[in-house]
Enzyme design. Structure first.
Site, PDB file in Angstrom:
ATOM      1  CE  LYS A  23      -3.840  -2.295   2.260  1.00  9.18           C
ATOM      2  NZ  LYS A  23      -4.449  -2.720   3.523  1.00  9.18           N
ATOM      3  CD  GLN A  57      -3.587  -4.251   6.659  1.00  9.88           C
ATOM      4  OE1 GLN A  57      -3.717  -3.219   6.003  1.00  9.88           O
ATOM      5  NE2 GLN A  57      -3.831  -5.439   6.150  1.00  9.88           N
ATOM      6  CG  ASP A  79     -10.012  -0.003   4.947  1.00 12.74           C
ATOM      7  OD1 ASP A  79      -9.708  -0.528   3.868  1.00 12.74           O
ATOM      8  OD2 ASP A  79      -9.363  -0.151   6.000  1.00 12.74           O
TER       9      ASP A  79
HETATM   10  N1  GUN Z   1      -6.622  -6.511   6.091  1.00 16.74           N
HETATM   11  C1  GUN Z   1      -6.736  -7.231   4.949  1.00 16.74           C
HETATM   12  N2  GUN Z   1      -7.356  -6.507   4.001  1.00 16.74           N
HETATM   13  C2  GUN Z   1      -7.644  -5.295   4.545  1.00 16.74           C
HETATM   14  C3  GUN Z   1      -8.265  -4.108   4.057  1.00 16.74           C
HETATM   15  O1  GUN Z   1      -8.706  -4.014   2.904  1.00 16.74           O
HETATM   16  N3  GUN Z   1      -8.363  -3.082   4.934  1.00 16.74           N
HETATM   17  C4  GUN Z   1      -7.900  -3.172   6.207  1.00 16.74           C
HETATM   18  N4  GUN Z   1      -8.041  -2.101   6.993  1.00 16.74           N
HETATM   19  N5  GUN Z   1      -7.314  -4.254   6.701  1.00 16.74           N
HETATM   20  C5  GUN Z   1      -7.177  -5.311   5.857  1.00 16.74           C
END
Ligand code: GUN
Length: 305
Positions: free
Chosen positions: A54, A98, A121
Site C-alpha cells: 500500500k 490494518q 476503507d
Molecule cells: N486486512 C486485509 N485486508 C484489509 C483491508 O482491505 N483493509 C484493512 N483495513 N485491513 C485489511
C-alpha cells in the site's frame, strides 16, 4: 464455450494510472497532495506485506504515505488517540487501520473512531449507511473492484440478475448496495440459502465471496454468465508447496461462463488501486472539489458480450 479471463492485473494497472493522473493534476493545479495514513499494530507477516504494498503504491501514484507502526501490546486508548490525531491532521486525507487488530482491541470501536470523510476503507457505519441511502460515500475497496471488473465485460449492469454468495459487512452487503446503484437486480445468498445452485443459475453476474475454496461448481453457472471470484484461500499443493484457490472451481466453471476472474490475478490486484482511488476522492471531498468517478474504465472491446 470457454470463458474469457478477466485480467485483474491489467485492469488494476489502468485504474492506478488514472488515479495517479488525477493526483498529479491536484498537486499541479491545486497544490493538494492526497495523503494516506496507514496504521499497523504488531507484526503479522501478511499485514506487513499488505502495508508495504500500500505504501509503495501510494508513493508511486504521487501521493503522500504516512506509516504508523505500533507494538502489538499498544493499548486501545493509545490507538484511539493516534486515530484522533490523524483525524485532525490536514495533510492526512485517508486513514486505514490494518486488520486484524490484536484481540485486546475492539476493532469496531477503532473503525468507528475514524472520521467518515477519511475512511478510505469504507468500513465506517456512516459510509455504509450513506451507501445504503444512495448518498455520496466512500465505499469498501474490494466490492468497488468487483463492480469495476464486472463493468469491463458488461458496461451496463442495468436489469441484470446479480447473485452474491456471502453476506459479510466488508464484501457481500456493500457489494449488494453498489450493484443496486447500478440498477442490477440483486440477490444476496448465504450459508442458509435453500438450493443455492438453483439461485446461482439465475445469475447473469455471479460474485462468490464465501471463503470456501472451489465451492461454486460448473453446474451452478448460467451459460455465458460473468463470474467474479472474491475468494482467496491458501491450500496445500503438489510437492509440499501451497497454492491459492478461489471460491469458484475455476477450470470447470470456465467451460460454461462467458467471462471469469482468475485467482490470483483477478479481484486481488484491484483492491489497492481502489484504495488509492478512494484516497484521491477523499482529498477532493475534503477540499470541496468535484470528486472524480474512477468506476468507468474503458471497456475491453474484445470482451463485449
Ligand atoms: N486486512 C486485509 N485486508 C484489509 C483491508 O482491505 N483493509 C484493512 N483495513 N485491513 C485489511
Amino acid at each position: 464455450m470457454t470463458a474469457r479471463i478477466i485480467d485483474g492485473k491489467t485492469i488494476a494497472a489502468e485504474l492506478r494510472g488514472r488515479v495517479a493522473d488525477a493526483a498529479h493534476r491536484l498537486a499541479r493545479d491545486r497544490t493538494l497532495v492526497p495523503g494516506l495514513a496507514v496504521v499497523l499494530v504488531g507484526n503479522n507477516p501478511a499485514s506487513e506485506v499488505y502495508v508495504g504494498s500500500k505504501t509503495k503504491a501510494t508513493v508511486g501514484s504521487g501521493m503522500r504515505s504516512f506509516d504508523h507502526r505500533l507494538p502489538a501490546n499498544v493499548s486501545e486508548a493509545d490507538l484511539l488517540t493516534l486515530v484522533g490525531r490523524l483525524n485532525r491532521d490536514p495533510v492526512v486525507h485517508g486513514i486505514l487501520v490494518q486488520l486484524p487488530l490484536p484481540a485486546h482491541i475492539d476493532s469496531q470501536k477503532v473503525l468507528a473512531a475514524i472520521d467518515p470523510a477519511k475512511d478510505v476503507d469504507g468500513f465506517h457505519p456512516v459510509n455504509l449507511g450513506r451507501l445504503a441511502a444512495g448518498l455520496p460515500a466512500l465505499a469498501p475497496c474490494t466490492p468497488l473492484g468487483c463492480v469495476i471488473l464486472a463493468k469491463t465485460v458488461r458496461p451496463s449492469l442495468e436489469g441484470l440478475e446479480a447473485v452474491i454468495i456471502g453476506r459479510s459487512n466488508i464484501v457481500g452487503k456493500p457489494l449488494a448496495l453498489l450493484l443496486l446503484g447500478e440498477n442490477a437486480t440483486v440477490t444476496v445468498a448465504h450459508s442458509r440459502t435453500e438450493d443455492l445452485p438453483e439461485v446461482c443459475r439465475r445469475a447473469d453476474l455471479v460474485f462468490a465471496a464465501v471463503g470456501r475454496p472451489e465451492f461454486v461448481r460448473k453446474g451452478w453457472i448460467k451459460p455465458g454468465a460473468t463470474v467474479i471470484d472474491v475468494g482467496i484461500t491458501r491450500v496445500p499443493g503438489a510437492g509440499g508447496k501451497s497454492k491459492l484457490l478461489g471460491d469458484v472451481a475455476f477450470a470447470e466453471a470456465s467451460e460454461v461462463a462467458g467471462a471469469i476472474t482468475p485467482v490470483p490475478g483477478g479481484v486481488g490486484p484491484m483492491t489497492i488501486s481502489c484504495l488509492l482511488a478512494n484516497t484521491v476522492r477523499a482529498a477532493c471531498m475534503q477540499a470541496g472539489l468535484p470528486t472524480p468517478d474512477f468506476s468507468r474504465l474503458s471497456p475491453d472491446e474484445s470482451m463485449r458480450d
